[in-house]
Motif scaffolding. Sequence first.
Motif, PDB file in Angstrom:
ATOM      1  N   THR A   1      33.950  82.713  17.375  1.00 36.58           N
ATOM      2  CA  THR A   1      33.160  81.709  17.967  1.00 36.58           C
ATOM      3  C   THR A   1      33.794  80.485  18.126  1.00 36.58           C
ATOM      4  OG1 THR A   1      31.341  82.657  16.865  1.00 36.58           O
ATOM      5  CG2 THR A   1      30.696  80.533  17.827  1.00 36.58           C
ATOM      6  N   PHE A   2      34.684  79.841  17.047  1.00 28.85           N
ATOM      7  CA  PHE A   2      35.382  78.409  17.533  1.00 28.85           C
ATOM      8  C   PHE A   2      36.307  78.551  18.408  1.00 28.85           C
ATOM      9  CE2 PHE A   2      38.692  75.726  16.211  1.00 28.85           C
ATOM     10  CZ  PHE A   2      38.312  74.590  15.814  1.00 28.85           C
ATOM     11  N   MET A   3      37.054  79.899  18.803  1.00 26.08           N
ATOM     12  CA  MET A   3      37.866  79.691  19.731  1.00 26.08           C
ATOM     13  C   MET A   3      37.369  79.603  21.097  1.00 26.08           C
ATOM     14  SD  MET A   3      40.978  82.603  18.811  1.00 26.08           S
ATOM     15  CE  MET A   3      39.694  83.773  19.058  1.00 26.08           C
ATOM     16  N   ASN A   4      36.363  80.406  21.287  1.00 27.37           N
ATOM     17  CA  ASN A   4      35.486  80.569  22.477  1.00 27.37           C
ATOM     18  C   ASN A   4      34.525  79.566  22.991  1.00 27.37           C
ATOM     19  OD1 ASN A   4      37.449  82.909  23.318  1.00 27.37           O
ATOM     20  ND2 ASN A   4      36.529  83.966  21.494  1.00 27.37           N
ATOM     21  N   ASP A   5      34.369  78.648  22.018  1.00 28.04           N
ATOM     22  CA  ASP A   5      33.208  77.749  22.166  1.00 28.04           C
ATOM     23  C   ASP A   5      33.717  76.237  21.949  1.00 28.04           C
ATOM     24  OD1 ASP A   5      30.447  77.176  22.978  1.00 28.04           O
ATOM     25  OD2 ASP A   5      30.271  76.788  20.687  1.00 28.04           O
ATOM     26  N   VAL A   6      33.691  75.466  23.045  1.00 31.31           N
ATOM     27  CA  VAL A   6      34.341  74.116  22.832  1.00 31.31           C
ATOM     28  C   VAL A   6      33.313  73.243  21.890  1.00 31.31           C
ATOM     29  CG1 VAL A   6      34.893  71.904  23.846  1.00 31.31           C
ATOM     30  CG2 VAL A   6      35.826  74.119  24.790  1.00 31.31           C
ATOM     31  N   ALA A   7      31.792  73.490  21.891  1.00 30.43           N
ATOM     32  CA  ALA A   7      30.907  72.945  21.265  1.00 30.43           C
ATOM     33  C   ALA A   7      31.114  73.191  19.750  1.00 30.43           C
ATOM     34  CB  ALA A   7      29.528  73.215  21.660  1.00 30.43           C
ATOM     35  N   THR A   8      31.414  74.575  19.640  1.00 29.68           N
ATOM     36  CA  THR A   8      31.688  74.663  18.059  1.00 29.68           C
ATOM     37  C   THR A   8      32.878  74.049  17.902  1.00 29.68           C
ATOM     38  OG1 THR A   8      30.407  76.904  18.410  1.00 29.68           O
ATOM     39  CG2 THR A   8      31.901  76.612  16.395  1.00 29.68           C
ATOM     40  N   GLN A   9      33.840  73.984  18.399  1.00 35.59           N
ATOM     41  CA  GLN A   9      35.246  73.177  18.136  1.00 35.59           C
ATOM     42  C   GLN A   9      34.783  71.699  17.914  1.00 35.59           C
ATOM     43  OE1 GLN A   9      38.581  73.646  20.586  1.00 35.59           O
ATOM     44  NE2 GLN A   9      38.319  75.959  20.708  1.00 35.59           N
ATOM     45  N   ARG A  10      34.004  71.049  18.607  1.00 35.45           N
ATOM     46  CA  ARG A  10      33.713  69.852  18.258  1.00 35.45           C
ATOM     47  C   ARG A  10      32.673  69.550  17.015  1.00 35.45           C
ATOM     48  NH1 ARG A  10      32.833  69.398  23.999  1.00 35.45           N
ATOM     49  NH2 ARG A  10      34.252  67.987  24.986  1.00 35.45           N
ATOM     50  N   ALA A  11      31.857  70.504  16.902  1.00 33.21           N
ATOM     51  CA  ALA A  11      31.277  70.446  15.674  1.00 33.21           C
ATOM     52  C   ALA A  11      31.761  70.662  14.274  1.00 33.21           C
ATOM     53  CB  ALA A  11      29.842  71.254  15.650  1.00 33.21           C
ATOM     54  N   PHE A  12      33.004  71.374  14.302  1.00 37.40           N
ATOM     55  CA  PHE A  12      33.654  71.791  13.090  1.00 37.40           C
ATOM     56  C   PHE A  12      34.767  71.596  13.152  1.00 37.40           C
ATOM     57  CE2 PHE A  12      29.817  74.529  13.601  1.00 37.40           C
ATOM     58  CZ  PHE A  12      29.259  74.365  12.247  1.00 37.40           C
ATOM     59  N   THR A  13      35.543  70.273  13.691  1.00 35.60           N
ATOM     60  CA  THR A  13      36.635  69.952  13.551  1.00 35.60           C
ATOM     61  C   THR A  13      36.836  68.573  12.712  1.00 35.60           C
ATOM     62  OG1 THR A  13      37.439  70.804  15.529  1.00 35.60           O
ATOM     63  CG2 THR A  13      38.794  69.156  14.723  1.00 35.60           C
ATOM     64  N   ALA A  14      37.466  68.330  11.736  1.00 34.45           N
ATOM     65  CA  ALA A  14      37.427  67.220  10.711  1.00 34.45           C
ATOM     66  C   ALA A  14      37.849  66.048  11.947  1.00 34.45           C
ATOM     67  CB  ALA A  14      38.427  67.291   9.845  1.00 34.45           C
ATOM     68  N   ARG A  15      37.341  64.961  11.440  1.00 38.22           N
ATOM     69  CA  ARG A  15      37.735  63.610  11.923  1.00 38.22           C
ATOM     70  C   ARG A  15      37.968  62.653  10.837  1.00 38.22           C
ATOM     71  NH1 ARG A  15      34.051  66.067  15.153  1.00 38.22           N
ATOM     72  NH2 ARG A  15      34.675  66.314  17.473  1.00 38.22           N
TER      73      ARG A  15
ATOM     74  N   VAL B   1      41.235  65.790  21.201  1.00 41.22           N
ATOM     75  CA  VAL B   1      41.198  66.073  22.658  1.00 41.22           C
ATOM     76  C   VAL B   1      40.532  67.753  22.603  1.00 41.22           C
ATOM     77  CG1 VAL B   1      42.045  66.752  24.961  1.00 41.22           C
ATOM     78  CG2 VAL B   1      42.861  64.425  23.435  1.00 41.22           C
ATOM     79  N   PHE B   2      39.673  68.071  23.099  1.00 41.40           N
ATOM     80  CA  PHE B   2      39.122  69.147  23.279  1.00 41.40           C
ATOM     81  C   PHE B   2      39.382  70.107  24.466  1.00 41.40           C
ATOM     82  CE2 PHE B   2      36.667  66.989  19.736  1.00 41.40           C
ATOM     83  CZ  PHE B   2      36.944  68.141  18.649  1.00 41.40           C
ATOM     84  N   PRO B   3      39.669  71.279  24.327  1.00 41.26           N
ATOM     85  CA  PRO B   3      39.535  72.119  23.425  1.00 41.26           C
ATOM     86  C   PRO B   3      40.968  72.041  22.509  1.00 41.26           C
ATOM     87  CG  PRO B   3      40.042  73.375  25.048  1.00 41.26           C
ATOM     88  CD  PRO B   3      39.683  72.177  25.586  1.00 41.26           C
ATOM     89  N   VAL B   4      40.467  72.180  20.970  1.00 43.24           N
ATOM     90  CA  VAL B   4      41.962  71.962  20.095  1.00 43.24           C
ATOM     91  C   VAL B   4      42.489  73.368  20.212  1.00 43.24           C
ATOM     92  CG1 VAL B   4      40.983  69.977  18.998  1.00 43.24           C
ATOM     93  CG2 VAL B   4      40.417  72.198  18.105  1.00 43.24           C
ATOM     94  N   MET B   5      42.012  74.398  20.453  1.00 42.09           N
ATOM     95  CA  MET B   5      42.522  75.638  20.316  1.00 42.09           C
ATOM     96  C   MET B   5      42.147  76.237  21.688  1.00 42.09           C
ATOM     97  SD  MET B   5      41.751  78.686  17.653  1.00 42.09           S
ATOM     98  CE  MET B   5      42.787  78.313  16.293  1.00 42.09           C
ATOM     99  N   PRO B   6      43.340  76.969  22.330  1.00 45.45           N
ATOM    100  CA  PRO B   6      42.885  77.919  23.549  1.00 45.45           C
ATOM    101  C   PRO B   6      41.909  79.062  23.146  1.00 45.45           C
ATOM    102  CG  PRO B   6      45.109  78.161  22.926  1.00 45.45           C
ATOM    103  CD  PRO B   6      44.510  77.055  21.888  1.00 45.45           C
TER     104      PRO B   6
END
Length: 138
Positions: A38-52, A78-83
């Motif tokens: 889910t993390f790899m394929n969904d930028v919203a998930t990347q935003r929600a579950f990436t430390a700041r 900068v998102f996406p952080v992972m392709p």
Amino acid sequence: MRKIRFAMTAILIALAGAVPAASAAVCPSQNFPAFLDTFMNDVATQRAFTARPLRSIVIDAMAEPEPKPVTRMIAVPVFPVMPNARKQADAGLRRSVSNQAEGEVEVTLAGRDSDYQMRYTFRKADCWQLYRIEDDSL
């Protein structure tokens, strides 16, 4: 005038605390492989579950007498952080996953015919969270 300012401040404080629970991100999965998909394929998930801030380590190839790692903290990644999986496949990247420590997993993306290598480290609390990216490419 002071009473009005006090009342306005109280209202603003109350509104700030009244964020609906629906705005909080829901953990896609406690199981890391499912979470990663889910993390790899969904930028919203990347935003929600990436430390700041996000810890970023890159190799300074111009450092003397030899290349060395440089660490910086990124307040706004900068998102996406992972392709996503499709971009990984299109770029010919190999993905490997390894457990590091208790509650910590590292995902490595490496090029087959290049020196491209990225490592993404996740840790588990209430959910998985990306907290470190290492670019070992030269």
